[in-house]
Design a protein around this motif. Structure first.
Motif, PDB file in Angstrom:
ATOM      1  N   MET A 259       1.047  -1.302  -0.078  1.00  0.00           N
ATOM      2  CA  MET A 259      -0.069   0.035  -0.121  1.00  0.00           C
ATOM      3  C   MET A 259       0.765   1.539   0.221  1.00  0.00           C
ATOM      4  N   ALA A 260       2.034   1.317   0.484  1.00  0.00           N
ATOM      5  CA  ALA A 260       2.717   2.817   0.428  1.00  0.00           C
ATOM      6  C   ALA A 260       3.574   2.679  -0.459  1.00  0.00           C
ATOM      7  N   LEU A 261       3.524   1.202  -0.798  1.00  0.00           N
ATOM      8  CA  LEU A 261       4.100   1.608  -2.589  1.00  0.00           C
ATOM      9  C   LEU A 261       3.468   2.613  -3.409  1.00  0.00           C
ATOM     10  N   LEU A 262       2.877   2.247  -3.297  1.00  0.00           N
ATOM     11  CA  LEU A 262       1.650   2.615  -4.602  1.00  0.00           C
ATOM     12  C   LEU A 262       1.052   3.451  -3.852  1.00  0.00           C
ATOM     13  N   ASP A 263       1.038   4.078  -2.776  1.00  0.00           N
ATOM     14  CA  ASP A 263       0.984   5.377  -2.132  1.00  0.00           C
ATOM     15  C   ASP A 263       1.702   6.210  -3.234  1.00  0.00           C
ATOM     16  N   THR A 264       3.061   5.611  -2.772  1.00  0.00           N
ATOM     17  CA  THR A 264       3.967   6.946  -3.189  1.00  0.00           C
ATOM     18  C   THR A 264       3.870   6.791  -4.798  1.00  0.00           C
ATOM     19  N   ALA A 265       3.471   6.072  -5.777  1.00  0.00           N
ATOM     20  CA  ALA A 265       3.694   6.050  -7.146  1.00  0.00           C
ATOM     21  C   ALA A 265       2.808   7.120  -7.116  1.00  0.00           C
ATOM     22  N   ALA A 266       1.834   7.292  -6.934  1.00  0.00           N
ATOM     23  CA  ALA A 266       0.522   8.937  -7.363  1.00  0.00           C
ATOM     24  C   ALA A 266       1.180   9.558  -7.379  1.00  0.00           C
ATOM     25  N   THR A 267       2.244   9.774  -6.090  1.00  0.00           N
ATOM     26  CA  THR A 267       3.653  10.761  -6.340  1.00  0.00           C
ATOM     27  C   THR A 267       4.554  10.986  -7.035  1.00  0.00           C
ATOM     28  N   SER A 268       5.229   9.981  -7.957  1.00  0.00           N
ATOM     29  CA  SER A 268       6.162   9.701  -7.719  1.00  0.00           C
ATOM     30  C   SER A 268       6.289   9.344  -9.770  1.00  0.00           C
ATOM     31  N   ILE A 269       5.301   8.840 -10.180  1.00  0.00           N
ATOM     32  CA  ILE A 269       4.843   8.890 -11.525  1.00  0.00           C
ATOM     33  C   ILE A 269       4.366   9.678 -12.013  1.00  0.00           C
ATOM     34  N   GLY A 270       4.856  10.109 -13.253  1.00  0.00           N
ATOM     35  CA  GLY A 270       4.194  11.200 -13.986  1.00  0.00           C
ATOM     36  C   GLY A 270       4.185  12.323 -13.663  1.00  0.00           C
ATOM     37  N   THR A 271       5.389  13.392 -12.911  1.00  0.00           N
ATOM     38  CA  THR A 271       5.058  14.329 -12.163  1.00  0.00           C
ATOM     39  C   THR A 271       5.238  15.233 -13.563  1.00  0.00           C
ATOM     40  N   THR A 272       5.478  15.321 -14.145  1.00  0.00           N
ATOM     41  CA  THR A 272       5.959  15.707 -15.636  1.00  0.00           C
ATOM     42  C   THR A 272       5.533  15.297 -16.518  1.00  0.00           C
ATOM     43  N   LEU A 273       4.939  16.120 -18.299  1.00  0.00           N
ATOM     44  CA  LEU A 273       3.962  16.022 -18.966  1.00  0.00           C
ATOM     45  C   LEU A 273       4.526  15.662 -20.187  1.00  0.00           C
ATOM     46  N   ASP A 274       6.736  14.667 -20.268  1.00  0.00           N
ATOM     47  CA  ASP A 274       6.835  14.373 -20.861  1.00  0.00           C
ATOM     48  C   ASP A 274       7.187  12.784 -21.296  1.00  0.00           C
ATOM     49  N   VAL A 275       7.481  12.222 -22.466  1.00  0.00           N
ATOM     50  CA  VAL A 275       6.603  10.846 -22.420  1.00  0.00           C
ATOM     51  C   VAL A 275       8.034  10.000 -21.917  1.00  0.00           C
ATOM     52  N   GLU A 276       9.503  10.684 -22.477  1.00  0.00           N
ATOM     53  CA  GLU A 276      10.932   9.678 -21.826  1.00  0.00           C
ATOM     54  C   GLU A 276      10.566   9.810 -20.592  1.00  0.00           C
ATOM     55  N   SER A 277      10.456  11.409 -19.536  1.00  0.00           N
ATOM     56  CA  SER A 277      10.628  11.085 -18.369  1.00  0.00           C
ATOM     57  C   SER A 277       9.682  10.725 -17.300  1.00  0.00           C
ATOM     58  N   THR A 278       8.430  10.079 -18.089  1.00  0.00           N
ATOM     59  CA  THR A 278       7.461   9.453 -17.374  1.00  0.00           C
ATOM     60  C   THR A 278       8.124   8.055 -17.375  1.00  0.00           C
ATOM     61  N   CYS A 279       8.656   7.515 -18.451  1.00  0.00           N
ATOM     62  CA  CYS A 279       8.812   6.260 -18.831  1.00  0.00           C
ATOM     63  C   CYS A 279       9.880   5.703 -17.806  1.00  0.00           C
ATOM     64  N   LYS A 280      10.461   7.135 -17.493  1.00  0.00           N
ATOM     65  CA  LYS A 280      12.578   6.593 -16.966  1.00  0.00           C
ATOM     66  C   LYS A 280      11.583   6.748 -15.046  1.00  0.00           C
ATOM     67  N   GLU A 281      10.857   7.251 -15.072  1.00  0.00           N
ATOM     68  CA  GLU A 281      10.289   7.427 -13.535  1.00  0.00           C
ATOM     69  C   GLU A 281       9.120   5.800 -13.415  1.00  0.00           C
ATOM     70  N   VAL A 282       8.986   5.943 -14.040  1.00  0.00           N
ATOM     71  CA  VAL A 282       8.133   4.382 -13.271  1.00  0.00           C
ATOM     72  C   VAL A 282       9.486   3.349 -13.298  1.00  0.00           C
ATOM     73  N   ALA A 283      10.535   3.029 -14.817  1.00  0.00           N
ATOM     74  CA  ALA A 283      11.564   2.341 -13.941  1.00  0.00           C
ATOM     75  C   ALA A 283      12.474   2.550 -13.054  1.00  0.00           C
ATOM     76  N   ASP A 284      12.646   3.958 -12.517  1.00  0.00           N
ATOM     77  CA  ASP A 284      13.276   4.223 -11.470  1.00  0.00           C
ATOM     78  C   ASP A 284      12.438   3.685 -10.235  1.00  0.00           C
ATOM     79  N   PHE A 285      11.252   3.671 -10.426  1.00  0.00           N
ATOM     80  CA  PHE A 285      10.526   3.249  -8.734  1.00  0.00           C
ATOM     81  C   PHE A 285      10.251   2.271  -8.585  1.00  0.00           C
ATOM     82  N   VAL A 286       9.889   0.788  -9.676  1.00  0.00           N
ATOM     83  CA  VAL A 286      10.282  -0.438  -9.664  1.00  0.00           C
ATOM     84  C   VAL A 286      11.764  -0.993  -9.038  1.00  0.00           C
ATOM     85  N   VAL A 287      13.051   0.135  -9.336  1.00  0.00           N
ATOM     86  CA  VAL A 287      14.028  -0.118  -8.734  1.00  0.00           C
ATOM     87  C   VAL A 287      14.593   0.222  -7.638  1.00  0.00           C
TER      88      VAL A 287
END
Length: 600
Positions: A175-203
């Motif tokens: 639950m904490a992981l998913l809650d953190t995802a809401a503020t860590s993924i999609g902080t910009t409207l740039d596609v490459e930045s969003t993809c990088k946020e996703v990969a960085d978040f799970v590692v």
């Protein structure tokens, strides 16, 4: 497994322990009253035996070498071996799959202080749990002369409650992981930045390495197939520690791309929207891989230390975007169902963020192309004036705005310079810019006075219900009178560069922006400036957040410009001195000056 019966336990205890262990005063009592003492001791023994044999706790007695002298039936059942299989042997000899820190038991023997510890591992009993746990308290045993004769342990299996607590802890972490995802993924409207946020978040929270691959939207013809039957995706982000990054990066099919043909089970899962989990150690092959292509790839993963893989589709309700791939290496455990559930929820959230980013990218590209197409139309003044222009879209992720400029050659060698800024951003702002530009052009061609051009443009927009207001500055140069006439609808004043290199703002009274319906525009005529340069700009050049506009405008008067430079060089110098880092808003610029007479 069968456990030792009561008789087996009694024999083991009688053969192994001296009588004083039962009663310290037994010798003295027997000497005084043999018959009565013997009866009492037998009764005590039966009571103790019932307690020890019937308890739910496992009880063991060991000598000073930690060899079993006795175990109760409960302990035998927990271990899955009869009592006699333990006697005279150590724990490691009886149950090599159980880990117990024997150094703690030696400390109990040394100082006599009871100690509690947790043992873990596997016994001979089948268990639904991957790893079992026991909590045991150990006490030192002494005879009537205070001689150390062994150690006793009393313990309970705590696997189930510990698993329950572990489950609660994992649920809380998820639950904490998913809650953190809401503020860590999609902080910009740039596609490459969003993809990088996703990969960085799970590692490293969920995986040792991760990648995000999207369908190649830039090349629609290759979205599904680069070759017949091959699905191709663009690698947008990859995150891994250095020891993994180099070996895993070599597994990409092409530079920046990954491909899957019809034999890939991963492709089947992706197209069906289902996750794909694979334990490489348990099964280093893939069903349906006739050519062995993916088996070779799995072998490469194993060689890199990867033992488990999890791939989750990135999809919204309307379409599939790509996939999130994760791998684990030792000592991390293989991916579980719980991990898969968490990854799916993360992927769903990431897909929504990516959808927003992709939508933004499409709109931004469309608006930018529209704006550039409109601004690239021919705009040549009369030969008596030279001009230069610049247009810089915002680079901080903001949608392109409605900035525009125009240069119109009018009869009698007059030239009209136009610069404006539509409120807002995006395709609508670009379209509104086109409408304003067309209206000003039409009315300027009718040779209306500048204040009437603004008045009619304001009235037409206000009456049409168009909600995009705009600022606009008009400057009409007349070579016969050597004057410049201005009319201003809420725009910033132009900058004048003298032949001596001095800069000053030209005072031009400003009326309300176009589209408000308020009218009230005036014209003002200023002397021309032979050899000088006029610079027109939009607010993106000077405005700063949390700064008064007068302070921003004053910065223009401190520019160091060379009047002998070309107009392109002058505009480059303006941008170099006033822009530092990503632009937060679009910037449009015009520079104009009378042509120098040709030398004969």
């Amino acid at each position: 497994m069968s456990a030792g019966n009561a008789e087996e336990v009694v024999v083991g205890l009688d053969d192994s322990l001296p009588e004083p262990l039962i009663s310290a005063d037994a010798d003295e009592a027997i000497a005084a009253e043999p018959a009565r003492t013997a009866s009492r001791l037998a009764r005590e023994y039966r009571i103790l035996h019932q307690i020890v044999a019937g308890t739910h706790a496992g009880i063991s007695v060991m000598d000073t070498d930690l060899r079993y002298l006795y175990i109760n039936p409960r302990m035998a059942r927990m271990n899955g071996l009869p009592a006699e299989a333990h006697l005279g042997r150590t724990l490691r000899e009886v149950l090599p799959g159980v880990h117990r820190p024997d150094a703690v038991l030696h400390k109990v023997l040394a100082d006599g202080k009871p100690r509690e510890l947790v043992g873990t591992g596997h016994t001979q009993v089948d268990s639904p749990y991957e790893r079992r746990e026991w909590r045991v308290t150990y006490h030192r045993i002494e005879d009537e002369r205070a001689r150390i004769i062994g150690i006793a342990g009393i313990g309970l299996e705590i696997t189930e409650p510990r698993q329950y607590l572990h489950g609660l802890e994992r649920a809380h972490q998820r639950m904490a992981l998913l809650d953190t995802a809401a503020t860590s993924i999609g902080t910009t409207l740039d596609v490459e930045s969003t993809c990088k946020e996703v990969a960085d978040f799970v590692v490293p929270g969920l995986a040792d390495a991760a990648s995000v691959d999207l369908f190649d939207e830039d090349r629609p013809g290759h979205r599904l197939h680069s070759e017949p039957g091959v699905m191709r995706l663009r690698r947008m982000a990859f995150t891994a520690p250095p020891y993994l990054a180099k070996s895993l990066a070599r597994l990409t099919d092409l530079e920046g791309f990954v491909e899957y043909d019809a034999s890939s089970p991963l492709r089947t899962r992706l197209e069906s929207g289902l996750p794909w989990v694979h334990n490489l150690r348990a099964d280093p092959t893939l069903p349906g891989d006739d050519g062995g292509r993916y088996a070779r790839r799995l072998a490469q993963y194993l060689a890199a230390g990867v033992h488990s893989a999890l791939v989750v589709p990135l999809a919204t309700e309307s379409r599939q975007l790509g996939m999130l791939s994760m791998v684990r290496c030792a000592p991390a455990p293989a991916f579980t169902r719980e991990d898969t559930a968490v990854a799916q929820e993360l992927a769903a959230r990431a897909a929504r963020a990516l959808e927003r980013s992709l939508q933004f990218a499409r709109e931004h590209t469309m608006a930018l192309e529209l704006q550039r197409a409109l601004l690239s139309e021919p705009h040549l003044p009369n030969p008596n004036v030279e001009t230069a222009t610049r247009y810089l879209p915002a680079t901080d992720g903001t949608l392109v705005g409605g900035d525009w400029f125009d240069i119109l050659a009018l009869p009698r060698n007059r030239n009209l310079l136009v610069i404006g800024d539509v409120m807002g951003h995006g395709v609508e702002a670009a379209v509104a810019m086109s409408n304003y530009r067309s209206m000003v052009r039409a009315m300027a061609a009718a040779e209306l006075p500048l204040d009437e051009v603004l008045f009619h443009a304001d009235r037409m927009v206000a009456e049409s219900g168009f909600e995009r207001v705009a600022t606009c500055l008009l400057a009409l140069g007349d070579p016969y009178t050597d004057t410049v006439t201005y009319a201003n609808a809420g725009h910033l004043p132009p900058l004048r560069l003298s032949p001596a290199g001095d800069t000053e703002l030209v005072p031009v009274p400003a009326g309300p922006p176009l589209g408000t319906g308020l009218g009230g525009y005036t014209t003002v005529t200023r002397p021309g400036l032979p050899g000088g340069t006029l610079i027109f700009y939009t607010d993106g050049l000077v405005e700063r957040r949390d700064e008064d506009i007068d302070t921003s405008l004053h910065r223009l008067t401190r520019l160091h410009l060379r009047p002998q430079d070309t107009l392109d060089q002058i505009l480059d110098a303006v941008l170099a001195q006033l822009t530092d880092g990503p632009a937060r808003d679009d910037i449009a610029l015009i520079a104009a000056r009378p042509c120098r007479p040709r030398q004969s």
